[in-house]
Design an enzyme around this catalytic site. Structure first.
Site, mmCIF file in Angstrom:
data_model
loop_
_atom_site.group_PDB
_atom_site.id
_atom_site.type_symbol
_atom_site.label_atom_id
_atom_site.label_comp_id
_atom_site.label_asym_id
_atom_site.label_seq_id
_atom_site.Cartn_x
_atom_site.Cartn_y
_atom_site.Cartn_z
ATOM 1 N N SER A 13 13.600 -1.638 -16.634
ATOM 2 C CA SER A 13 13.380 -0.314 -16.051
ATOM 3 C C SER A 13 12.469 -0.452 -14.833
ATOM 4 O O SER A 13 12.026 -1.552 -14.503
ATOM 5 C CB SER A 13 12.771 0.621 -17.097
ATOM 6 O OG SER A 13 11.551 0.098 -17.535
ATOM 7 N N ILE A 149 20.329 2.487 -26.682
ATOM 8 C CA ILE A 149 21.157 3.320 -27.560
ATOM 9 C C ILE A 149 21.233 4.731 -26.980
ATOM 10 O O ILE A 149 22.276 5.368 -26.933
ATOM 11 C CB ILE A 149 20.540 3.383 -28.976
ATOM 12 C CG1 ILE A 149 20.589 1.993 -29.622
ATOM 13 C CG2 ILE A 149 21.252 4.412 -29.859
ATOM 14 C CD1 ILE A 149 19.863 1.896 -30.945
ATOM 15 N N LYS A 224 28.790 -15.503 -5.485
ATOM 16 C CA LYS A 224 28.748 -15.853 -6.908
ATOM 17 C C LYS A 224 28.603 -14.591 -7.764
ATOM 18 O O LYS A 224 29.325 -14.400 -8.749
ATOM 19 C CB LYS A 224 27.551 -16.793 -7.137
ATOM 20 C CG LYS A 224 27.397 -17.277 -8.543
ATOM 21 C CD LYS A 224 26.220 -18.240 -8.632
ATOM 22 C CE LYS A 224 25.837 -18.470 -10.079
ATOM 23 N NZ LYS A 224 24.591 -19.218 -10.197
ATOM 24 N N CYS A 382 -4.650 23.121 -7.774
ATOM 25 C CA CYS A 382 -4.491 23.736 -9.095
ATOM 26 C C CYS A 382 -5.769 23.613 -9.918
ATOM 27 O O CYS A 382 -6.745 24.284 -9.624
ATOM 28 C CB CYS A 382 -3.260 23.182 -9.804
ATOM 29 S SG CYS A 382 -2.563 24.390 -10.939
ATOM 30 N N LEU A 383 -5.831 22.722 -10.918
ATOM 31 C CA LEU A 383 -7.093 22.582 -11.634
ATOM 32 C C LEU A 383 -8.202 22.172 -10.659
ATOM 33 O O LEU A 383 -9.360 22.513 -10.852
ATOM 34 C CB LEU A 383 -6.977 21.546 -12.758
ATOM 35 C CG LEU A 383 -8.231 21.432 -13.613
ATOM 36 C CD1 LEU A 383 -8.452 22.675 -14.447
ATOM 37 C CD2 LEU A 383 -8.191 20.210 -14.511
ATOM 38 N N HIS A 508 0.887 23.997 -5.934
ATOM 39 C CA HIS A 508 1.045 22.540 -5.775
ATOM 40 C C HIS A 508 1.762 22.209 -4.462
ATOM 41 O O HIS A 508 2.986 22.070 -4.445
ATOM 42 C CB HIS A 508 1.856 21.979 -6.947
ATOM 43 C CG HIS A 508 1.109 21.971 -8.234
ATOM 44 N ND1 HIS A 508 0.317 20.913 -8.631
ATOM 45 C CD2 HIS A 508 1.007 22.904 -9.195
ATOM 46 C CE1 HIS A 508 -0.231 21.202 -9.803
ATOM 47 N NE2 HIS A 508 0.167 22.392 -10.163
ATOM 48 N N GLU A 510 1.953 19.516 -3.000
ATOM 49 C CA GLU A 510 2.528 18.161 -2.999
ATOM 50 C C GLU A 510 4.021 18.154 -3.304
ATOM 51 O O GLU A 510 4.700 17.158 -3.064
ATOM 52 C CB GLU A 510 1.763 17.244 -3.970
ATOM 53 C CG GLU A 510 2.002 17.493 -5.456
ATOM 54 C CD GLU A 510 1.064 18.527 -6.061
ATOM 55 O OE1 GLU A 510 0.575 19.398 -5.319
ATOM 56 O OE2 GLU A 510 0.852 18.484 -7.290
HETATM 57 N N1 GLN Z 1 -4.892 23.827 -16.650
HETATM 58 C C1 GLN Z 1 -4.870 24.733 -15.561
HETATM 59 C C2 GLN Z 1 -4.033 25.972 -15.847
HETATM 60 O O1 GLN Z 1 -3.250 25.994 -16.756
HETATM 61 C C3 GLN Z 1 -4.414 24.052 -14.303
HETATM 62 C C4 GLN Z 1 -2.992 23.589 -14.339
HETATM 63 C C5 GLN Z 1 -2.655 22.588 -13.271
HETATM 64 O O2 GLN Z 1 -3.540 22.002 -12.656
HETATM 65 N N2 GLN Z 1 -1.382 22.323 -13.062
HETATM 66 O O3 GLN Z 1 -4.134 26.949 -15.156
#
Ligand code: GLN
Length: 559
Positions: A13, A149, A224, A382-383, A508, A510
């Site tokens: 993998s 499998i 080959k 986010c967080l 996000h 990204e």
């Molecule tokens: N845990 C946080 C929330 O639920 C942030 C989530 C995250 O960073 N994707 O809001």
């Protein structure tokens, strides 16, 4: 009807099937063909939403709010398409569908079996991607390694699919490893032969072999492999290790993969140009003028793929600034991290990505405080934004014990909390605020300077939010709310006025950055990191480093 290309993997993998599939899509797109991509995953989870990023890498979120496999990130980064729920099918989903039908009595008492019920449902999923849409080519990547499998029903389904649509409408590409045995000083083809043998036992004869290798595979060796695996010599494509993953489309094209694909699928051959990709992405990634070091502070930094899109987006930000980005991965969850900030002394930017649960929070808060006080460019996602809010509450606004109710329900200052909608959700799977939402950007902010737009759309994956009861106190204290949901209810972006670049967002970014079109926030984060470096580490700015884009540093907790 579109032409179908199926990509399987053998021997081991992690050979880069996702990148190989995305590279083929890139090459075909450059010819003006309309390409769709899809990933079939053999695990029984319904989606990766509830899977730990330690086991399966990051969860990639699409516009329509699907929590998908990280390979969809490669697909979106390499091509111009956006994907969604129908582009990622897992065994879990397939079985769920079949069993739901069985419980409803839809099978009228018949015996429900892997063949045909599971395989038919898989084929429906493959066809579903191009239903009501006009695509020239659909590329389907099968997860797992041939011989497992688990992936057998998928392989059986694509075998039947080919039988139904014929060889001029479908193509099997198999990615294998040709290992170099140092002691013998030779490349070895046997694992490839065995892997193709296993595929043939299932009834699949690959049309094209992509051979991952450290060394050049010369013409006699290609002949080959071709002879023993029953493919044409031109259909043996060398995939040598590269410095930047964005070189792959150029390498495959130089090997002539597109000629073989077009001939076999009876697509009229047009050369198509990857010139812009080469000039604007690869050339800069390989020979950047600048080099800058930034830290990613998170709890899964030791896992290669846990923050895949964040790492890639940082590189895109680098490309947009003609710079290499050295990513220093700082684990916020190791004992000692909280006590020592020495790991951050040599970086010019600090990024705190998203996460769930409390582990590593204190380390993140310390890193954010350091960034805020020392004026190091900071980017919270986010967080990461929620932590920036908590840190500001505790250390600037004097709210002792401020926290998110995710971590402490009894906090005296619940600056991050659940809104009504999220409070009702019980199951952890698929019940968050997911997918694309619009956001109004306030003028005269760093966010606006980056986006140059008053309304943007970004992807979300969270449950908790900024607690609006505290808006006024934060604003008075110097935190700006630079992005707000159009109904005014949700804080989407915060920033600090008194800091060169301290920006954090609830969404996000990204998931929307591309190598040839860096996300504006990543672009500006790296630009400000380069500024910081110029004034703080003037000597390191132009340092040429041998392996330009993939250089990374991991730090030990005891440092
Ligand atoms: N845990 C946080 C929330 O639920 C942030 C989530 C995250 O960073 N994707 O809001």
């Amino acid at each position: 009807m579109p032409k179908h290309i199926f990509v399987t993997g053998g021997v081991v993998s992690s050979l880069g099937k996702g990148i190989a599939s995305a590279s083929i899509a890139k090459i075909l797109e450059a010819k003006g063909l309309k390409v769709a991509m899809q990933k079939l995953d053999p695990y029984l989870n319904v989606d990766p939403g509830t899977m730990s990023p330690c086991q399966h890498g990051e969860v990639y979120v699409t516009d329509d709010g699907a929590e998908t496999d990280l390979d969809l990130g490669h697909y979106e980064r390499y091509t111009h398409s956006t994907y969604g729920r129908e582009n990622n099918l897992t065994s879990g989903q397939v079985y769920f569908k079949v069993i739901t039908k069985e419980r409803r009595g839809d099978y009228l008492g018949g015996t429900v079996q892997v063949v045909p019920h599971i395989t038919d449902t898989i084929k429906e999923g493959i066809r579903g991607v191009s239903k009501n849409k006009r695509y020239d080519v659909v590329i389907t990547e099968i997860g797992g390694t041939v011989g497992d499998i688990e992936s057998l029903p998928f392989l059986e389904a694509i075998r039947q699919f080919r039988h139904e649509v014929g060889s001029e409408n479908s193509l099997f590409v198999h990615l294998t490893l040709v290992p170099y045995i140092r002691a013998a000083g030779e490349l070895k083809t046997k694992p490839t032969q065995h892997s193709v043998g296993t595929l043939r036992e299932i009834g699949i004869q690959p049309d094209i072999l992509i051979c991952r290798t450290e060394k050049k595979i010369d013409q006699p060796m290609k002949a080959k492999i071709a002879l023993f695996c029953n493919v044409e010599p031109e259909a043996v494509i060398e995939a040598r290790d590269v410095t930047s993953i964005y070189e792959c489309p150029l390498m495959f094209k130089a090997e002539g993969i597109d000629k073989v694909i077009c001939r076999k699928l009876r697509i009229e051959y047009k050369s198509g140009s990857l010139h812009a990709w080469k000039k604007e992405v690869v050339d800069i990634a390989l020979r950047p003028r600048f080099s800058v070091k930034v830290a990613v502070v998170g709890k899964h930094t030791e896992i290669q793929d846990a923050y895949k899109s964040v790492y890639e987006s940082l590189k895109h930000g680098g490309i947009a600034n003609d710079s290499q980005v050295i990513i220093k991965r700082v684990n916020s969850d190791k004992p000692g991290t909280a006590r020592s900030l020495s790991q951050l002394k040599d970086v010019s930017g600090i990024l705190v990505p998203g996460a769930f649960d409390e582990r590593g929070i204190e380390g993140k808060l310390l890193a954010i405080r350091y960034a805020r006080e020392k004026k190091v460019p900071f980017f919270g996602i986010c967080l990461g934004m929620q932590c920036a809010v908590i840190e500001f509450a505790r250390n600037v606004l004097g709210m002792k014990g401020a926290n998110s109710t995710e971590f402490n329900k009894k906090s005296p200052f619940p600056v991050i909390s659940l809104s009504g909608e999220q409070e009702k959700a019980k199951d952890p799977g698929g019940t968050m605020r997911l997918g694309a939402y619009p956001c109004d950007v306030r003028k005269d902010t760093k966010a606006y300077r980056a986006y140059k737009a008053e309304q943007i759309s970004e992807r979300h994956r969270h449950r908790y939010e900024f607690n609006n009861e505290y808006r006024e106190r934060f604003q008075k204290g110097g935190m700006k709310f630079s992005g707000i949901s159009p109904n005014g209810k949700l804080v989407e972006m915060v920033e600090l006025e008194s800091h060169p670049w301290f920006v954090a967002c609830q969404f996000h970014p990204e998931f929307k950055s591309k190598p040839d079109l860096a996300h504006p926030l990543f672009r500006d984060f790296i630009a400000s990191a380069l500024e910081f470096q110029k004034s703080n580490f003037p000597k390191s700015a132009l340092k040429p480093v041998p392996a330009p884009t993939e250089v990374e540093e991991k730090t030990a907790a005891h440092e």
